[in-house]
Design a protein around this motif. Structure first.
Motif, PDB file in Angstrom:
ATOM      1  N   LEU A 267      32.209 -10.807 -60.255  1.00 26.17           N
ATOM      2  CA  LEU A 267      33.227 -10.573 -61.278  1.00 26.17           C
ATOM      3  C   LEU A 267      32.679 -10.876 -62.667  1.00 26.17           C
ATOM      4  O   LEU A 267      32.952 -10.149 -63.629  1.00 26.17           O
ATOM      5  CB  LEU A 267      34.450 -11.448 -60.980  1.00 26.17           C
ATOM      6  CG  LEU A 267      35.748 -11.116 -61.693  1.00 26.17           C
ATOM      7  CD1 LEU A 267      36.186  -9.706 -61.402  1.00 26.17           C
ATOM      8  CD2 LEU A 267      36.833 -12.109 -61.260  1.00 26.17           C
ATOM      9  N   ARG A 268      31.892 -11.938 -62.772  1.00 24.37           N
ATOM     10  CA  ARG A 268      31.301 -12.287 -64.059  1.00 24.37           C
ATOM     11  C   ARG A 268      30.312 -11.210 -64.513  1.00 24.37           C
ATOM     12  O   ARG A 268      30.207 -10.903 -65.703  1.00 24.37           O
ATOM     13  CB  ARG A 268      30.618 -13.649 -63.953  1.00 24.37           C
ATOM     14  CG  ARG A 268      30.068 -14.165 -65.268  1.00 24.37           C
ATOM     15  CD  ARG A 268      29.534 -15.581 -65.128  1.00 24.37           C
ATOM     16  NE  ARG A 268      30.605 -16.571 -65.099  1.00 24.37           N
ATOM     17  CZ  ARG A 268      30.840 -17.403 -64.094  1.00 24.37           C
ATOM     18  NH1 ARG A 268      30.095 -17.359 -63.010  1.00 24.37           N
ATOM     19  NH2 ARG A 268      31.817 -18.284 -64.166  1.00 24.37           N
ATOM     20  N   ALA A 269      29.604 -10.609 -63.568  1.00 22.91           N
ATOM     21  CA  ALA A 269      28.620  -9.577 -63.894  1.00 22.91           C
ATOM     22  C   ALA A 269      29.276  -8.240 -64.237  1.00 22.91           C
ATOM     23  O   ALA A 269      28.697  -7.434 -64.975  1.00 22.91           O
ATOM     24  CB  ALA A 269      27.651  -9.393 -62.727  1.00 22.91           C
ATOM     25  N   ASP A 270      30.469  -8.000 -63.732  1.00 18.00           N
ATOM     26  CA  ASP A 270      31.138  -6.710 -63.955  1.00 18.00           C
ATOM     27  C   ASP A 270      32.625  -6.937 -64.245  1.00 18.00           C
ATOM     28  O   ASP A 270      33.459  -6.856 -63.344  1.00 18.00           O
ATOM     29  CB  ASP A 270      30.969  -5.808 -62.730  1.00 18.00           C
ATOM     30  CG  ASP A 270      31.520  -4.403 -62.952  1.00 18.00           C
ATOM     31  OD1 ASP A 270      32.022  -4.126 -64.070  1.00 18.00           O
ATOM     32  OD2 ASP A 270      31.459  -3.578 -62.018  1.00 18.00           O
ATOM     33  N   PRO A 271      32.973  -7.219 -65.510  1.00 18.72           N
ATOM     34  CA  PRO A 271      34.375  -7.483 -65.865  1.00 18.72           C
ATOM     35  C   PRO A 271      35.310  -6.298 -65.615  1.00 18.72           C
ATOM     36  O   PRO A 271      36.530  -6.490 -65.599  1.00 18.72           O
ATOM     37  CB  PRO A 271      34.300  -7.814 -67.364  1.00 18.72           C
ATOM     38  CG  PRO A 271      32.890  -8.259 -67.597  1.00 18.72           C
ATOM     39  CD  PRO A 271      32.067  -7.443 -66.644  1.00 18.72           C
ATOM     40  N   LEU A 273      35.918  -5.063 -62.985  1.00 16.91           N
ATOM     41  CA  LEU A 273      36.563  -5.325 -61.703  1.00 16.91           C
ATOM     42  C   LEU A 273      37.809  -6.197 -61.846  1.00 16.91           C
ATOM     43  O   LEU A 273      38.537  -6.398 -60.865  1.00 16.91           O
ATOM     44  CB  LEU A 273      35.583  -6.015 -60.749  1.00 16.91           C
ATOM     45  CG  LEU A 273      34.366  -5.195 -60.310  1.00 16.91           C
ATOM     46  CD1 LEU A 273      33.377  -6.078 -59.569  1.00 16.91           C
ATOM     47  CD2 LEU A 273      34.797  -4.021 -59.445  1.00 16.91           C
ATOM     48  N   LEU A 274      38.061  -6.712 -63.051  1.00 16.52           N
ATOM     49  CA  LEU A 274      39.155  -7.670 -63.237  1.00 16.52           C
ATOM     50  C   LEU A 274      40.522  -7.150 -62.806  1.00 16.52           C
ATOM     51  O   LEU A 274      41.267  -7.886 -62.128  1.00 16.52           O
ATOM     52  CB  LEU A 274      39.213  -8.129 -64.693  1.00 16.52           C
ATOM     53  CG  LEU A 274      38.331  -9.331 -65.041  1.00 16.52           C
ATOM     54  CD1 LEU A 274      38.224  -9.501 -66.539  1.00 16.52           C
ATOM     55  CD2 LEU A 274      38.897 -10.593 -64.398  1.00 16.52           C
ATOM     56  N   PRO A 275      40.937  -5.936 -63.167  1.00 13.30           N
ATOM     57  CA  PRO A 275      42.275  -5.490 -62.719  1.00 13.30           C
ATOM     58  C   PRO A 275      42.444  -5.534 -61.207  1.00 13.30           C
ATOM     59  O   PRO A 275      43.472  -6.006 -60.709  1.00 13.30           O
ATOM     60  CB  PRO A 275      42.363  -4.057 -63.267  1.00 13.30           C
ATOM     61  CG  PRO A 275      41.463  -4.066 -64.466  1.00 13.30           C
ATOM     62  CD  PRO A 275      40.314  -4.952 -64.070  1.00 13.30           C
ATOM     63  N   ALA A 276      41.434  -5.065 -60.483  1.00 10.39           N
ATOM     64  CA  ALA A 276      41.517  -5.107 -59.020  1.00 10.39           C
ATOM     65  C   ALA A 276      41.452  -6.539 -58.518  1.00 10.39           C
ATOM     66  O   ALA A 276      42.145  -6.907 -57.557  1.00 10.39           O
ATOM     67  CB  ALA A 276      40.389  -4.272 -58.408  1.00 10.39           C
ATOM     68  N   ALA A 277      40.624  -7.375 -59.165  1.00 16.48           N
ATOM     69  CA  ALA A 277      40.497  -8.769 -58.741  1.00 16.48           C
ATOM     70  C   ALA A 277      41.808  -9.516 -58.907  1.00 16.48           C
ATOM     71  O   ALA A 277      42.176 -10.342 -58.056  1.00 16.48           O
ATOM     72  CB  ALA A 277      39.384  -9.453 -59.543  1.00 16.48           C
ATOM     73  N   VAL A 278      42.525  -9.255 -59.998  1.00 21.36           N
ATOM     74  CA  VAL A 278      43.813  -9.921 -60.231  1.00 21.36           C
ATOM     75  C   VAL A 278      44.789  -9.608 -59.111  1.00 21.36           C
ATOM     76  O   VAL A 278      45.464 -10.497 -58.574  1.00 21.36           O
ATOM     77  CB  VAL A 278      44.387  -9.515 -61.601  1.00 21.36           C
ATOM     78  CG1 VAL A 278      45.868  -9.867 -61.697  1.00 21.36           C
ATOM     79  CG2 VAL A 278      43.618 -10.198 -62.725  1.00 21.36           C
TER      80      VAL A 278
END
Length: 403
Positions: A267-271, A273-278
């Motif tokens: 996640l830190r390497a590819d922000p 991805l944040l919407p899906a991660a949330v």
């Protein structure tokens, strides 16, 4: 009902279902449970059945129903007149059915447009940066819940509502006195007096940025039937229902990420991805675990009958781990093809109206946290971090971290 499991039970791992719920997972999609006072009720644990029942008008949200199920002795105490007034106020949206619910939901929904939330993102970013600055300046270790996860959604909700920054501490204090203080009636009167003055000021000097409050006032002027109490009611509903759930989701989500270092690194390497991660974190931690309903009529579910008056609880920690709906449901995986199909925000007429705001707050909060604190870690062993009891929104009592 036979072979009934006691409900509710406490989690041991903050983001996993209570261990005692394992028999319920094995008996999907519907199982008997026993409440604190011996009353029998039902636990819904299947994904498909949850979608079916939450759109069934025979599943009622009416908290005035004398057969409404209680999860603890504390929830069943006799309330004072002032407390009953407050409870009625706060359940006016989530505790009614049919036409009254639709009318109130329409009023509240107007403040949660995508346009409004997108316009709020820079303000949320300012709030996140300010809280993180203060936490870093205070030094490690810090309680991430108290210093960050709790104030960020509270201040963001106040910004949405249109509460001036200089009044937010007062508004928060009085709102929580209404909920938990011994003088709920007095706090309610103070907030009403404050709101009248704020509305009078806003009528004379409209906010150029607009807000949820402005939408409510516009609806009042258009319909002519929204009074001051209804405006306060809407503000408090948004503040109270939105704050605790989002705060707990941030804290639980941060804890979960720290327990999955490979995922955190990704996640830190590819922000992007944040919407899906949330949404994946929201699915896995399942803060509102045990949504209450009552059967208004008999309901046939396969060869089982939910009788009129039976309590019905939706266990999202199990619903969101239904193997018939997800591959490897116990894993943290934000590469799922449909990452927003979880049911943590509910489903049907009562689905959470503020879910897109919650997503925006969490996306900015997580993204900024992991970017600015690459060395973030737990300050104590994970098993020592206290978890809230199972009869409340799921969450942490505190989250000690260092960096």
């Amino acid at each position: 009902m036979t072979d009934s499991v006691a409900f509710p039970q406490d989690r041991t791992c903050p983001y996993q279902p209570a261990p005692g719920y394992q028999p319920l997972a094995e008996q999907r999609p519907l199982s008997p449970i026993t409440l604190y006072d011996g009353r029998q009720a039902w636990a819904v644990t299947g994904y498909a059945l949850t979608r079916q029942l939450l759109t069934d008008p025979r599943i009622s949200s009416d908290r005035t129903n004398p057969q409404w199920p209680m999860v603890s002795a504390a929830a069943a105490v006799e309330f004072s007149d002032a407390q009953r007034k407050v409870i009625k106020l706060l359940t006016a949206l989530v505790g009614v059915d049919g036409a009254p619910h639709r009318a109130r939901r329409k009023l509240v929904q107007a403040g949660f447009t995508i346009r409004r939330i997108d316009a709020l993102r820079p303000k949320i970013q300012e709030i996140v940066d300010r809280q993180l600055d203060e936490m870093i300046a205070s030094g490690a270790p810090a309680d991430l819940l108290r210093a960050y996860a709790s104030p960020v959604p509270l201040m963001s909700l106040c910004a949405l509502l249109g509460i001036p920054h200089e009044d937010q501490d007062f508004f928060e204090q009085k709102a929580y006195q209404i909920l938990f203080g011994p003088n709920a009636g007095g706090a309610y009167d103070e907030l009403m007096a404050y709101l009248v003055k704020l509305i009078e000021k806003r009528d004379q000097q409209p906010d150029p940025e607009e807000s949820f409050l402005d939408d409510l006032l516009a609806a009042r002027d258009a319909a002519g039937d929204v009074d001051y109490e209804e405006v306060l009611q809407a503000l408090l509903i948004v503040l109270v229902t939105g704050h605790d759930t989002t705060s707990s989701s941030i804290a639980l989500g941060a804890f979960t990420l720290l327990q999955h270092p490979d995922r955190l690194a990704e996640l830190r390497a590819d922000p992007s991805l944040l919407p899906a991660a949330v949404d994946e974190l929201t699915r896995l931690v399942a803060v509102p675990d045990g949504l209450q309903r009552v059967a208004a009529e008999d309901i046939e579910v396969g060869d089982t009958t939910i009788r009129k008056g039976d309590g019905v609880f939706f266990l999202f920690s199990l619903i969101n781990r239904d193997e018939n709906a997800y591959d490897e449901p116990g894993s943290l995986d934000w590469h799922r093809p449909a990452f927003r199909d979880h049911l943590t925000y509910g489903f049907g007429p009562h689905q959470c109206v503020g879910q897109n705001l919650a997503r925006a707050i969490m996306e900015i909060a997580f993204g900024t946290l992991i970017e600015r604190l690459p060395g973030l870690r737990l300050a104590v062993p994970g098993e020592e971090i206290p978890v809230k009891p199972g009869d409340a929104f799921q969450g942490l009592v505190e989250l000690p971290v260092a960096w």
